[in-house]
Design an enzyme around this catalytic site. Structure first.
Site, mmCIF file in Angstrom:
data_model
loop_
_atom_site.group_PDB
_atom_site.id
_atom_site.type_symbol
_atom_site.label_atom_id
_atom_site.label_comp_id
_atom_site.label_asym_id
_atom_site.label_seq_id
_atom_site.Cartn_x
_atom_site.Cartn_y
_atom_site.Cartn_z
ATOM 1 N N CYS A 1 0.866 -1.181 0.017
ATOM 2 C CA CYS A 1 0.001 0.038 0.072
ATOM 3 C C CYS A 1 0.920 1.240 0.018
ATOM 4 O O CYS A 1 1.695 1.495 -0.885
ATOM 5 C CB CYS A 1 -1.020 -0.223 1.199
ATOM 6 S SG CYS A 1 -2.429 0.910 0.973
ATOM 7 N N HIS A 2 0.833 2.031 1.091
ATOM 8 C CA HIS A 2 1.526 3.232 1.088
ATOM 9 C C HIS A 2 2.947 3.159 1.622
ATOM 10 O O HIS A 2 3.793 4.112 1.816
ATOM 11 C CB HIS A 2 0.773 4.371 2.020
ATOM 12 C CG HIS A 2 -0.518 4.912 1.246
ATOM 13 N ND1 HIS A 2 -1.709 4.274 1.274
ATOM 14 C CD2 HIS A 2 -0.426 6.293 0.571
ATOM 15 C CE1 HIS A 2 -2.485 5.267 0.642
ATOM 16 N NE2 HIS A 2 -2.010 6.123 0.288
ATOM 17 N N ALA A 3 3.297 1.877 2.091
ATOM 18 C CA ALA A 3 4.433 1.664 2.637
ATOM 19 C C ALA A 3 5.556 1.756 1.785
ATOM 20 O O ALA A 3 6.802 1.888 2.243
ATOM 21 C CB ALA A 3 4.520 0.155 3.246
ATOM 22 N N GLY A 4 5.444 1.991 0.390
ATOM 23 C CA GLY A 4 6.611 2.235 -0.465
ATOM 24 C C GLY A 4 7.078 3.495 -0.188
ATOM 25 O O GLY A 4 8.464 3.763 -0.468
ATOM 26 N N TRP A 5 6.531 4.531 0.609
ATOM 27 C CA TRP A 5 7.188 5.530 1.005
ATOM 28 C C TRP A 5 8.563 5.515 1.834
ATOM 29 O O TRP A 5 9.619 6.133 1.767
ATOM 30 C CB TRP A 5 6.225 6.547 1.968
ATOM 31 C CG TRP A 5 5.238 7.069 1.112
ATOM 32 C CD1 TRP A 5 5.337 7.716 -0.118
ATOM 33 C CD2 TRP A 5 3.914 7.591 1.620
ATOM 34 N NE1 TRP A 5 4.320 8.338 -0.659
ATOM 35 C CE2 TRP A 5 3.493 8.565 0.324
ATOM 36 C CE3 TRP A 5 3.437 7.667 2.677
ATOM 37 C CZ2 TRP A 5 2.157 8.976 0.600
ATOM 38 C CZ3 TRP A 5 2.200 8.180 2.659
ATOM 39 C CH2 TRP A 5 1.459 8.913 1.618
#
Length: 172
Positions: free
Chosen positions: A105-109
């Protein structure tokens, strides 16, 4: 029990997407892994939906040599995690050590902030596609993408494929 003897750390911060932390945690335990939840400090964090999740250890207690993989769940927590220099450096060290770095999800940040995505194929929630591409990654719209020791997925519905890929990578 394909992961007996493996040690995995899962990162937590406030506003984590609970299912993206809990599903992998329990699935990896089910396969025999020892799983620790790590946060900036040892305390109870609140997920996006209010569910309490206690950190077993703090980021500064993690020694990359003692773990086989790091799993970073999504929600709004990754935006907080990437502000923590220790967590970002740990992510980079896991990657550079050839250990599994899994994010959804947004953990690619977090791996973006660690500077480890240039030239890699990854996926993530569609709203961070530009962030991933601007970090030098090739974005692939797929339920799971494995590129070397990176494992990435997009959304909670991808969790079965995400966990299968993590288990497979740790079993090889």
């Amino acid at each position: 029990m394909r992961l007996k003897g493996k040690k995995i750390v899962v990162l937590v911060e406030d506003y984590v997407e609970e299912i993206e932390l809990l599903y992998p945690r329990y699935r990896l335990i089910e396969e025999g892994a020892e799983v620790k939840v790590a946060g900036p400090e040892v305390k109870v964090f609140r997920g996006k939906n209010g569910y309490p999740i206690k950190a077993d250890i703090s980021f500064d207690e993690i020694s990359v040599e003692n773990f086989d993989a790091i799993v970073i769940p999504g929600g709004y927590a990754p935006d907080r995690i990437r502000r923590n220099k220790i967590a970002v450096e740990l992510t980079k060290k896991f990657y550079e050590s050839g250990k599994i770095v899994a994010f959804i999800c947004h953990a690619g940040w977090v791996p973006i902030s660690a500077g480890i995505l240039r030239g890699k194929k990854v996926t993530g929630f569609f709203s961070i596609k530009d962030d991933l591409v601007n970090a030098g990654a090739e974005y692939v719209d797929s339920e799971v993408v494995v590129d070397g020791n990176l494992v990435s997925s997009r959304v909670p519905d991808d969790l079965p494929a995400f966990c299968k890929a993590i288990i497979s990578a740790l079993s090889d």
